[in-house]
Design a protein around this motif. Structure first.
Motif, PDB file in Angstrom:
ATOM      1  N   VAL A  36     -49.703  47.136 -80.489  1.00  0.00           N
ATOM      2  CA  VAL A  36     -50.395  46.076 -81.217  1.00  0.00           C
ATOM      3  C   VAL A  36     -50.719  46.547 -82.625  1.00  0.00           C
ATOM      4  CG1 VAL A  36     -52.381  44.524 -81.281  1.00  0.00           C
ATOM      5  CG2 VAL A  36     -51.386  45.185 -79.071  1.00  0.00           C
ATOM      6  N   VAL A  37     -50.372  45.725 -83.611  1.00  0.00           N
ATOM      7  CA  VAL A  37     -50.692  46.002 -85.008  1.00  0.00           C
ATOM      8  C   VAL A  37     -51.639  44.907 -85.482  1.00  0.00           C
ATOM      9  CG1 VAL A  37     -49.783  46.252 -87.345  1.00  0.00           C
ATOM     10  CG2 VAL A  37     -48.441  47.067 -85.375  1.00  0.00           C
ATOM     11  N   GLN A  38     -52.848  45.286 -85.835  1.00  0.00           N
ATOM     12  CA  GLN A  38     -53.814  44.307 -86.329  1.00  0.00           C
ATOM     13  C   GLN A  38     -53.590  44.156 -87.828  1.00  0.00           C
ATOM     14  OE1 GLN A  38     -57.513  44.523 -87.967  1.00  0.00           O
ATOM     15  NE2 GLN A  38     -56.789  42.412 -88.155  1.00  0.00           N
ATOM     16  N   ALA A  39     -52.926  43.055 -88.191  1.00  0.00           N
ATOM     17  CA  ALA A  39     -52.534  42.862 -89.589  1.00  0.00           C
ATOM     18  C   ALA A  39     -52.144  41.417 -89.820  1.00  0.00           C
ATOM     19  CB  ALA A  39     -51.360  43.784 -89.943  1.00  0.00           C
ATOM     20  N   VAL A  67     -38.831  43.653 -79.359  1.00  0.00           N
ATOM     21  CA  VAL A  67     -39.122  42.343 -79.934  1.00  0.00           C
ATOM     22  C   VAL A  67     -40.405  42.417 -80.749  1.00  0.00           C
ATOM     23  CG1 VAL A  67     -39.774  39.956 -79.415  1.00  0.00           C
ATOM     24  CG2 VAL A  67     -37.946  41.059 -78.113  1.00  0.00           C
ATOM     25  N   LEU A  68     -40.375  41.849 -81.933  1.00  0.00           N
ATOM     26  CA  LEU A  68     -41.587  41.687 -82.732  1.00  0.00           C
ATOM     27  C   LEU A  68     -42.154  40.307 -82.451  1.00  0.00           C
ATOM     28  CD1 LEU A  68     -43.363  42.870 -85.129  1.00  0.00           C
ATOM     29  CD2 LEU A  68     -42.022  41.366 -86.592  1.00  0.00           C
ATOM     30  N   GLU A  69     -43.418  40.262 -82.046  1.00  0.00           N
ATOM     31  CA  GLU A  69     -44.094  38.986 -81.822  1.00  0.00           C
ATOM     32  C   GLU A  69     -45.197  38.829 -82.854  1.00  0.00           C
ATOM     33  OE1 GLU A  69     -46.581  36.401 -78.466  1.00  0.00           O
ATOM     34  OE2 GLU A  69     -46.188  38.536 -78.118  1.00  0.00           O
ATOM     35  N   VAL A  70     -45.239  37.672 -83.491  1.00  0.00           N
ATOM     36  CA  VAL A  70     -46.268  37.376 -84.485  1.00  0.00           C
ATOM     37  C   VAL A  70     -47.282  36.428 -83.863  1.00  0.00           C
ATOM     38  CG1 VAL A  70     -46.755  36.353 -86.734  1.00  0.00           C
ATOM     39  CG2 VAL A  70     -44.654  37.681 -86.386  1.00  0.00           C
ATOM     40  N   GLY A  71     -48.562  36.744 -84.008  1.00  0.00           N
ATOM     41  CA  GLY A  71     -49.604  35.874 -83.480  1.00  0.00           C
ATOM     42  C   GLY A  71     -49.576  35.762 -81.968  1.00  0.00           C
ATOM     43  N   PRO A  72     -49.680  36.879 -81.239  1.00  0.00           N
ATOM     44  CA  PRO A  72     -49.625  36.828 -79.775  1.00  0.00           C
ATOM     45  C   PRO A  72     -50.800  36.114 -79.141  1.00  0.00           C
ATOM     46  CG  PRO A  72     -50.272  39.015 -80.506  1.00  0.00           C
ATOM     47  CD  PRO A  72     -49.844  38.260 -81.736  1.00  0.00           C
ATOM     48  N   ARG A  95     -48.158  40.055 -94.816  1.00  0.00           N
ATOM     49  CA  ARG A  95     -48.258  41.253 -95.651  1.00  0.00           C
ATOM     50  C   ARG A  95     -47.780  42.516 -94.937  1.00  0.00           C
ATOM     51  NH1 ARG A  95     -52.259  37.813 -96.993  1.00  0.00           N
ATOM     52  NH2 ARG A  95     -52.659  37.469 -99.218  1.00  0.00           N
ATOM     53  N   VAL A  96     -47.489  42.416 -93.666  1.00  0.00           N
ATOM     54  CA  VAL A  96     -47.100  43.603 -92.911  1.00  0.00           C
ATOM     55  C   VAL A  96     -45.758  44.130 -93.419  1.00  0.00           C
ATOM     56  CG1 VAL A  96     -45.815  42.433 -91.043  1.00  0.00           C
ATOM     57  CG2 VAL A  96     -47.058  44.554 -90.579  1.00  0.00           C
ATOM     58  N   ARG A  97     -45.646  45.442 -93.453  1.00  0.00           N
ATOM     59  CA  ARG A  97     -44.420  46.108 -93.901  1.00  0.00           C
ATOM     60  C   ARG A  97     -43.809  46.892 -92.744  1.00  0.00           C
ATOM     61  NH1 ARG A  97     -43.032  43.449 -98.396  1.00  0.00           N
ATOM     62  NH2 ARG A  97     -44.844  43.189 -99.755  1.00  0.00           N
ATOM     63  N   ARG A  98     -42.561  47.225 -92.916  1.00  0.00           N
ATOM     64  CA  ARG A  98     -41.880  47.983 -91.862  1.00  0.00           C
ATOM     65  C   ARG A  98     -42.653  49.243 -91.523  1.00  0.00           C
ATOM     66  NH1 ARG A  98     -38.389  52.256 -91.745  1.00  0.00           N
ATOM     67  NH2 ARG A  98     -36.941  52.340 -89.962  1.00  0.00           N
ATOM     68  N   ASP A  99     -43.146  49.940 -92.543  1.00  0.00           N
ATOM     69  CA  ASP A  99     -43.854  51.197 -92.301  1.00  0.00           C
ATOM     70  C   ASP A  99     -45.207  50.997 -91.624  1.00  0.00           C
ATOM     71  OD1 ASP A  99     -41.742  52.557 -93.372  1.00  0.00           O
ATOM     72  OD2 ASP A  99     -42.695  52.941 -95.323  1.00  0.00           O
ATOM     73  N   ASP A 100     -45.700  49.765 -91.561  1.00  0.00           N
ATOM     74  CA  ASP A 100     -46.948  49.495 -90.855  1.00  0.00           C
ATOM     75  C   ASP A 100     -46.750  49.448 -89.341  1.00  0.00           C
ATOM     76  OD1 ASP A 100     -48.311  49.230 -93.278  1.00  0.00           O
ATOM     77  OD2 ASP A 100     -47.884  47.079 -93.401  1.00  0.00           O
ATOM     78  N   VAL A 155     -48.005  41.626 -83.741  1.00  0.00           N
ATOM     79  CA  VAL A 155     -48.776  41.622 -84.986  1.00  0.00           C
ATOM     80  C   VAL A 155     -49.798  40.493 -84.898  1.00  0.00           C
ATOM     81  CG1 VAL A 155     -48.692  41.375 -87.493  1.00  0.00           C
ATOM     82  CG2 VAL A 155     -46.826  42.537 -86.284  1.00  0.00           C
ATOM     83  N   GLU A 156     -51.070  40.870 -84.852  1.00  0.00           N
ATOM     84  CA  GLU A 156     -52.146  39.903 -84.661  1.00  0.00           C
ATOM     85  C   GLU A 156     -53.199  40.076 -85.754  1.00  0.00           C
ATOM     86  OE1 GLU A 156     -54.412  37.131 -84.041  1.00  0.00           O
ATOM     87  OE2 GLU A 156     -52.894  37.207 -82.441  1.00  0.00           O
ATOM     88  N   ILE A 157     -53.541  38.968 -86.427  1.00  0.00           N
ATOM     89  CA  ILE A 157     -54.501  39.038 -87.528  1.00  0.00           C
ATOM     90  C   ILE A 157     -55.938  39.072 -87.043  1.00  0.00           C
ATOM     91  CG2 ILE A 157     -54.681  36.529 -87.822  1.00  0.00           C
ATOM     92  CD1 ILE A 157     -54.719  37.022 -90.865  1.00  0.00           C
ATOM     93  N   ASP A 158     -56.218  38.509 -85.875  1.00  0.00           N
ATOM     94  CA  ASP A 158     -57.577  38.412 -85.345  1.00  0.00           C
ATOM     95  C   ASP A 158     -57.945  39.719 -84.645  1.00  0.00           C
ATOM     96  OD1 ASP A 158     -59.840  37.922 -83.674  1.00  0.00           O
ATOM     97  OD2 ASP A 158     -59.424  35.768 -83.740  1.00  0.00           O
ATOM     98  N   PRO A 159     -58.937  40.465 -85.151  1.00  0.00           N
ATOM     99  CA  PRO A 159     -59.274  41.769 -84.559  1.00  0.00           C
ATOM    100  C   PRO A 159     -59.658  41.683 -83.085  1.00  0.00           C
ATOM    101  CG  PRO A 159     -60.369  41.477 -86.682  1.00  0.00           C
ATOM    102  CD  PRO A 159     -59.777  40.156 -86.331  1.00  0.00           C
ATOM    103  N   ALA A 160     -60.400  40.655 -82.706  1.00  0.00           N
ATOM    104  CA  ALA A 160     -60.826  40.527 -81.308  1.00  0.00           C
ATOM    105  C   ALA A 160     -59.635  40.312 -80.388  1.00  0.00           C
ATOM    106  CB  ALA A 160     -61.820  39.379 -81.167  1.00  0.00           C
ATOM    107  N   LEU A 161     -58.678  39.489 -80.815  1.00  0.00           N
ATOM    108  CA  LEU A 161     -57.499  39.244 -80.002  1.00  0.00           C
ATOM    109  C   LEU A 161     -56.604  40.483 -79.944  1.00  0.00           C
ATOM    110  CD1 LEU A 161     -56.539  35.615 -81.115  1.00  0.00           C
ATOM    111  CD2 LEU A 161     -57.639  36.327 -78.989  1.00  0.00           C
ATOM    112  N   ALA A 162     -56.500  41.192 -81.065  1.00  0.00           N
ATOM    113  CA  ALA A 162     -55.695  42.414 -81.097  1.00  0.00           C
ATOM    114  C   ALA A 162     -56.250  43.458 -80.139  1.00  0.00           C
ATOM    115  CB  ALA A 162     -55.645  42.969 -82.520  1.00  0.00           C
ATOM    116  N   GLU A 163     -57.550  43.536 -80.051  1.00  0.00           N
ATOM    117  CA  GLU A 163     -58.185  44.507 -79.153  1.00  0.00           C
ATOM    118  C   GLU A 163     -58.039  44.098 -77.686  1.00  0.00           C
ATOM    119  OE1 GLU A 163     -62.584  46.583 -78.471  1.00  0.00           O
ATOM    120  OE2 GLU A 163     -62.227  45.280 -80.196  1.00  0.00           O
ATOM    121  N   GLN A 164     -58.078  42.803 -77.418  1.00  0.00           N
ATOM    122  CA  GLN A 164     -58.025  42.308 -76.048  1.00  0.00           C
ATOM    123  C   GLN A 164     -56.633  42.386 -75.435  1.00  0.00           C
ATOM    124  OE1 GLN A 164     -60.369  41.227 -73.836  1.00  0.00           O
ATOM    125  NE2 GLN A 164     -58.688  40.922 -72.373  1.00  0.00           N
TER     126      GLN A 164
END
Length: 304
Positions: A101-104, A50-55, A108-113, A74-83
């Motif tokens: 976790v993909v910090q992005a 499952v792909l989750e956006v904004g966890p 704009r995220v692509r499959r290859d990311d 996929v999380e845009i906030d670096p602090a949340l992505a790390e936590q």
């Protein structure tokens, strides 16, 4: 698995020094029953990625992993992505290998990311930021053809627009574009009290089931042509298609020619057309088809 509750959310936020921002649409779900309901409504087969956006702080992430799903978050906030991995490790150390976790920015995220081995998720399940919900859904459906199911929580008004049928008051660009990919249905409502901070609007669940056998080409060029047409048809919603599509076609006369070739009455409005009609119009325009001769239409078309 011990899912997050209101007190857990507050503790995590305090540890991170987090103040939810409107810019990133941060409203965190703190009700375990709500995230369980979302996972159940998604009806994704156990073991499917499952792909989750904004966890965010991980409420839905933990519920998805508890249900047996590998999760790419996929999380845009670096602090949340790390936590997020730390939260999972503290609550379910035996399941840490189920999370990537993909910090992005999801827009704009692509499959290859995505991590190798997780680039073809079967589903998108997410509590989407209200301000970017529709663009995120459309972008990811285009970018990830492996996704067969989308179950998202969005603002109730957005949910209504996405699932609206042709001819309804709320039918518009989001409805038509989402329907290009598959069947779109409302999957329930969610109140404000399950969030921190509580939003000023109610939320709704929307389910998109991708066409098992697409009734039209899904090639990028075709999609762009259809979506450009949809934008033009709804840019002047109250005008007839003959007038609304004049700029798109080059002239009102050419718009009428294309519409008649596609079997669409030029005096119709865009809000009455389903996605199949929009695809047909775009295909006629691309092919440069000549309309069948109509001896009874020798006079120039009347103005709208």
């Amino acid at each position: 698995m011990n899912l997050l509750g209101p007190a857990d959310i507050r503790v995590l936020a305090e540890q991170l020094g987090l103040r939810p921002t409107k810019q990133w649409g941060q409203n965190f779900v703190h009700d375990a029953n709500t995230v369980r309901r979302i996972v159940t409504s998604a009806a994704v087969a156990p073991g499917e990625t499952v792909l989750e956006v904004g966890p965010g702080l991980g409420s839905l992430t933990l519920a998805l992993i508890a249900a047996g799903h590998p999760v790419v978050a996929v999380e845009i906030d670096p602090a949340l992505a790390e936590q997020l991995p730390e939260t999972l490790a503290a609550r379910a150390p035996s399941h840490v290998d189920r999370l990537a976790v993909v910090q992005a920015d999801a827009l704009r995220v692509r499959r290859d990311d995505l991590p190798e081995g997780s680039r073809d998720p079967a589903a998108i399940v997410a509590n989407l930021p209200y301000n970017v919900a529709v663009p995120v859904i459309l972008h990811l459906l285009a970018e990830l053809p492996s996704v067969q199911t989308v179950l998202v929580m969005v603002q109730a008004e957005v949910a209504d627009r996405l699932a609206a049928p042709p001819g309804s008051r709320t039918y518009g660009v989001p409805s038509a574009k989402a329907a290009y990919y598959g069947e779109v249905r409302r999957a329930g409502s969610v109140g404000r009290a399950v969030f921190w901070p509580a939003p000023n609007v109610d939320s709704g669940l929307v389910r998109i089931t991708r066409h098992a056998a697409p009734p039209w080409s899904m090639e990028p060029a075709q999609r762009r042509a259809v979506f450009t047409l949809i934008d033009a048809a709804f840019a002047q919603r109250r005008k007839t298609l003959r007038s609304a599509l004049a700029g798109w076609a080059g002239s009102a006369q050419e718009a009428e020619r294309i519409l008649r070739s596609a079997g669409i009455e030029p005096s119709e409005r865009g809000e009455k057309l389903g996605i199949a009609e929009f695809v047909r119009i775009a295909s006629v325009a691309a092919a440069g088809a000549t309309p069948p001769r109509d001896p009874g239409r020798d006079a120039p078309p009347s103005a709208d």
